[in-house]
Design a protein around this motif. Sequence first.
Motif, PDB file in Angstrom:
ATOM      1  N   PRO A 201      28.835  49.741  -0.408  1.00 53.87           N
ATOM      2  CA  PRO A 201      29.481  49.047  -1.530  1.00 53.87           C
ATOM      3  C   PRO A 201      30.375  47.916  -1.024  1.00 53.87           C
ATOM      4  CG  PRO A 201      30.619  51.108  -1.076  1.00 53.87           C
ATOM      5  CD  PRO A 201      29.395  51.098  -0.203  1.00 53.87           C
ATOM      6  N   PRO A 202      30.313  46.737  -1.618  1.00 54.88           N
ATOM      7  CA  PRO A 202      31.122  45.611  -1.133  1.00 54.88           C
ATOM      8  C   PRO A 202      32.619  45.876  -1.278  1.00 54.88           C
ATOM      9  CG  PRO A 202      29.380  44.863  -2.610  1.00 54.88           C
ATOM     10  CD  PRO A 202      29.428  46.357  -2.724  1.00 54.88           C
ATOM     11  N   PHE A 203      33.344  45.637  -0.187  1.00 58.33           N
ATOM     12  CA  PHE A 203      34.805  45.692  -0.228  1.00 58.33           C
ATOM     13  C   PHE A 203      35.292  44.260  -0.139  1.00 58.33           C
ATOM     14  CE2 PHE A 203      39.133  46.198   1.326  1.00 58.33           C
ATOM     15  CZ  PHE A 203      39.590  47.262   0.567  1.00 58.33           C
ATOM     16  N   LEU A 204      35.791  43.740  -1.251  1.00 63.18           N
ATOM     17  CA  LEU A 204      36.040  42.306  -1.384  1.00 63.18           C
ATOM     18  C   LEU A 204      37.441  41.934  -0.923  1.00 63.18           C
ATOM     19  CD1 LEU A 204      34.362  42.088  -4.886  1.00 63.18           C
ATOM     20  CD2 LEU A 204      33.318  41.722  -2.655  1.00 63.18           C
ATOM     21  N   SER A 205      37.615  41.980   0.385  1.00 60.65           N
ATOM     22  CA  SER A 205      38.910  41.642   0.962  1.00 60.65           C
ATOM     23  C   SER A 205      38.678  41.064   2.345  1.00 60.65           C
ATOM     24  CB  SER A 205      39.794  42.898   1.032  1.00 60.65           C
ATOM     25  OG  SER A 205      41.093  42.577   1.441  1.00 60.65           O
ATOM     26  N   ALA A 206      39.752  40.596   2.981  1.00 58.95           N
ATOM     27  CA  ALA A 206      39.630  40.033   4.328  1.00 58.95           C
ATOM     28  C   ALA A 206      39.048  41.079   5.273  1.00 58.95           C
ATOM     29  CB  ALA A 206      40.999  39.584   4.829  1.00 58.95           C
ATOM     30  N   PRO A 207      38.094  40.695   6.152  1.00 58.27           N
ATOM     31  CA  PRO A 207      37.422  41.652   7.040  1.00 58.27           C
ATOM     32  C   PRO A 207      38.304  42.098   8.210  1.00 58.27           C
ATOM     33  CG  PRO A 207      36.642  39.426   7.489  1.00 58.27           C
ATOM     34  CD  PRO A 207      37.587  39.326   6.318  1.00 58.27           C
ATOM     35  N   VAL A 208      39.344  42.842   7.904  1.00 63.79           N
ATOM     36  CA  VAL A 208      40.292  43.299   8.929  1.00 63.79           C
ATOM     37  C   VAL A 208      39.624  44.270   9.895  1.00 63.79           C
ATOM     38  CG1 VAL A 208      42.510  44.474   9.285  1.00 63.79           C
ATOM     39  CG2 VAL A 208      42.198  42.993   7.310  1.00 63.79           C
ATOM     40  N   GLU A 209      38.583  44.990   9.432  1.00 63.43           N
ATOM     41  CA  GLU A 209      37.928  45.985  10.278  1.00 63.43           C
ATOM     42  C   GLU A 209      37.329  45.372  11.535  1.00 63.43           C
ATOM     43  OE1 GLU A 209      37.978  49.340   9.888  1.00 63.43           O
ATOM     44  OE2 GLU A 209      39.385  48.790   8.326  1.00 63.43           O
ATOM     45  N   GLY A 210      37.076  44.063  11.516  1.00 62.60           N
ATOM     46  CA  GLY A 210      36.496  43.410  12.686  1.00 62.60           C
ATOM     47  C   GLY A 210      37.475  43.226  13.836  1.00 62.60           C
ATOM     48  N   PRO A 262      30.670  51.158   9.917  1.00 65.11           N
ATOM     49  CA  PRO A 262      31.750  50.359  10.517  1.00 65.11           C
ATOM     50  C   PRO A 262      31.306  48.980  10.984  1.00 65.11           C
ATOM     51  CG  PRO A 262      31.727  52.591  11.417  1.00 65.11           C
ATOM     52  CD  PRO A 262      30.464  52.431  10.614  1.00 65.11           C
ATOM     53  N   ALA A 263      30.014  48.830  11.290  1.00 60.50           N
ATOM     54  CA  ALA A 263      29.504  47.546  11.773  1.00 60.50           C
ATOM     55  C   ALA A 263      29.110  46.606  10.637  1.00 60.50           C
ATOM     56  CB  ALA A 263      28.297  47.781  12.689  1.00 60.50           C
ATOM     57  N   ASP A 264      29.255  47.057   9.408  1.00 67.76           N
ATOM     58  CA  ASP A 264      28.916  46.243   8.243  1.00 67.76           C
ATOM     59  C   ASP A 264      30.208  45.729   7.609  1.00 67.76           C
ATOM     60  OD1 ASP A 264      27.998  45.082   5.929  1.00 67.76           O
ATOM     61  OD2 ASP A 264      27.376  46.968   4.977  1.00 67.76           O
ATOM     62  N   LEU A 265      30.531  44.457   7.840  1.00 68.62           N
ATOM     63  CA  LEU A 265      31.794  43.904   7.340  1.00 68.62           C
ATOM     64  C   LEU A 265      31.826  43.784   5.817  1.00 68.62           C
ATOM     65  CD1 LEU A 265      32.580  41.157  10.018  1.00 68.62           C
ATOM     66  CD2 LEU A 265      33.544  43.452   9.805  1.00 68.62           C
ATOM     67  N   ILE A 266      30.678  43.934   5.178  1.00 68.70           N
ATOM     68  CA  ILE A 266      30.651  43.874   3.713  1.00 68.70           C
ATOM     69  C   ILE A 266      31.302  45.120   3.111  1.00 68.70           C
ATOM     70  CG2 ILE A 266      29.116  43.945   1.692  1.00 68.70           C
ATOM     71  CD1 ILE A 266      27.253  42.052   3.196  1.00 68.70           C
ATOM     72  N   CYS A 267      31.095  46.275   3.758  1.00 66.41           N
ATOM     73  CA  CYS A 267      31.603  47.528   3.179  1.00 66.41           C
ATOM     74  C   CYS A 267      32.641  48.245   4.038  1.00 66.41           C
ATOM     75  CB  CYS A 267      30.450  48.489   2.899  1.00 66.41           C
ATOM     76  SG  CYS A 267      29.623  49.125   4.381  1.00 66.41           S
ATOM     77  N   SER A 268      32.798  47.856   5.302  1.00 65.50           N
ATOM     78  CA  SER A 268      33.648  48.621   6.223  1.00 65.50           C
ATOM     79  C   SER A 268      35.126  48.605   5.840  1.00 65.50           C
ATOM     80  CB  SER A 268      33.481  48.106   7.656  1.00 65.50           C
ATOM     81  OG  SER A 268      33.861  46.742   7.746  1.00 65.50           O
ATOM     82  N   CYS A 325      26.586  56.538  13.864  1.00 63.09           N
ATOM     83  CA  CYS A 325      25.538  56.098  14.791  1.00 63.09           C
ATOM     84  C   CYS A 325      25.693  54.608  15.092  1.00 63.09           C
ATOM     85  CB  CYS A 325      24.156  56.360  14.189  1.00 63.09           C
ATOM     86  SG  CYS A 325      23.841  58.090  13.793  1.00 63.09           S
ATOM     87  N   GLN A 326      25.285  54.209  16.271  1.00 58.55           N
ATOM     88  CA  GLN A 326      25.346  52.804  16.655  1.00 58.55           C
ATOM     89  C   GLN A 326      24.305  51.995  15.890  1.00 58.55           C
ATOM     90  OE1 GLN A 326      27.396  51.072  18.821  1.00 58.55           O
ATOM     91  NE2 GLN A 326      28.640  52.934  18.870  1.00 58.55           N
ATOM     92  N   SER A 327      24.714  50.826  15.424  1.00 53.24           N
ATOM     93  CA  SER A 327      23.791  49.925  14.730  1.00 53.24           C
ATOM     94  C   SER A 327      23.489  48.738  15.637  1.00 53.24           C
ATOM     95  CB  SER A 327      24.398  49.426  13.421  1.00 53.24           C
ATOM     96  OG  SER A 327      24.562  50.494  12.517  1.00 53.24           O
ATOM     97  N   PRO A 328      22.210  48.428  15.882  1.00 50.40           N
ATOM     98  CA  PRO A 328      21.862  47.335  16.793  1.00 50.40           C
ATOM     99  C   PRO A 328      22.228  45.953  16.265  1.00 50.40           C
ATOM    100  CG  PRO A 328      19.898  48.204  15.716  1.00 50.40           C
ATOM    101  CD  PRO A 328      21.024  49.120  15.355  1.00 50.40           C
ATOM    102  N   ASN A 329      22.305  45.793  14.947  1.00 53.33           N
ATOM    103  CA  ASN A 329      22.602  44.485  14.368  1.00 53.33           C
ATOM    104  C   ASN A 329      23.118  44.663  12.944  1.00 53.33           C
ATOM    105  OD1 ASN A 329      20.212  44.888  12.709  1.00 53.33           O
ATOM    106  ND2 ASN A 329      19.018  44.238  14.499  1.00 53.33           N
TER     107      ASN A 329
END
Length: 363
Positions: A201-210, A262-268, A325-329
Motif C-alpha cells: 500500500p502506498p505510504f505518501l510521505s518522504a522516503p525516510v526508510e531509505g 523494506p526495499a520498496d520505497l512506495i510502501c516501506s 527476504c532479500q529483494s534483488p531489485n
Amino acid sequence: MEDKKERKKDKPTSSRQIFCLSGPIHLTSVDWNNFHDRRTVAASLVQGVYILERDRQQNRRDPLAHAPPWWEFFNFHLFHILVDDVDNSIFGAIYEFKFSNFNHNHSAQNSPHYVVAFRGTINKSNTRSRDLKLDLLCVRNRLHESSRFQQAMLAVERIFAVAGNSRIWLTGHSLGSAISLLIGKNMTKMGCKVEAYLFNPPFLSAPVEGIKSEKLKHGIRFTSSVVKAGLAVAVKGLHRRPEKDDPFSLLSGWKPYLFVNPADLICSGYIGYFEHRKKMEEIGAGKIEKIATQNSIGSLLSSSEQRDLEPLHLIPSAYLTINMCQSPNFKHAHGIHQWWDPGFIGLSELHEYDPLWWMRSYF
C-alpha cells in the motif's frame, strides 16, 4: 500496418501470467485459519485481476485466457468484473467462494463468501495514461474524486447489501490497495469492519526508510512529529480536549492486514510509521505522537477544504507484515508475486491505536 499490429498481439506471454508456472500450486488445500494461506489466496486473487486485464489487452478468451486458474484453483468463481468508465480497462473483480463437500473442511467457516480485489498500475499503452493519473490523484489525496474509486465503492456497498452478514474480504495491490484502504475506511465509518489484505500500500510521505542511519531516521521522525503536532494545534485547535468520536478514533477498531517490503520505497514508510509510534510512547512523547499520527504536513499546509480530508495512508491500527527476504531489485520488492512465494519469511505484528488516550491524559 495490420501485420505489425498482429505481431504485437502475438508476443510470447510472460510465465508470470501463467498460474501453473508461477502461481502457488503448492497450496493444494487451504487452511482458512492459517494466516499465510489467507495471504496467498488474497494475493492470487489480485493477480487474477491483473491477468483479466492482460487477457483483455491481448484479446485472449476461453479456452486461451490465462486468468481463470488464479481463482478457480482456490474454488472461487468470477461473480462480477469492474470496468473503468474512462479507458474500459478491467481494474477489479468480485469473486464468490464455491462451497462444496470437497472443500468444506473444518476451517471453511472462516473462508470468505466474497472477495473484492483491485489491481495496481499496469505500465502498458492501453492502461498507462489512466493508471498514472489515478496514481497522481492518490499522491494528492484526491483518489476519492475519481470515477474508478466511486465505481469500486458502489460495488462494495452493493455486495454488502446482497451478502448481508456474510464474510467479505477486500484486497488490492499498490494503487489497488489504496482503493481498498479508502473503501475499508468508509465501510468502517458506516459500521462495517471488512477484512482487508493490502499488498504494497502506498505510504505518501518522504522516503525516510531509505536512510541507513537509525539515529538520523529517528531524529527526522521526531522533528516531523513535533512540527505536525504544533501545526495541528495551530490550524485545527487540537489543544482542546479531543472528541471520542473523531474520525481517526472511529477507525481504531478496524485492523487491516498490510504487507510491505523494506526495499520498496512506495510502501516501506509504514514500517517507520508504526515503529515510531512505539518509540514515542517509550520516551514519554506519546501525547505529541497521538496528534501527529493523524496528520500529514502536506494536508495541514493545504487549503481548508483539503485540510479536512484525512490523509489516505494514515491509519490507527493494522496487522503489519514485513517481508524479510532479500529483494534483488525494486520490481521484485514492489511486485505481487513475493506474497505467495513458498519460501516467504515475514515478520508480523499488530499495532493498535488507543482511542481513549485522552481520558488518561486529562484525568
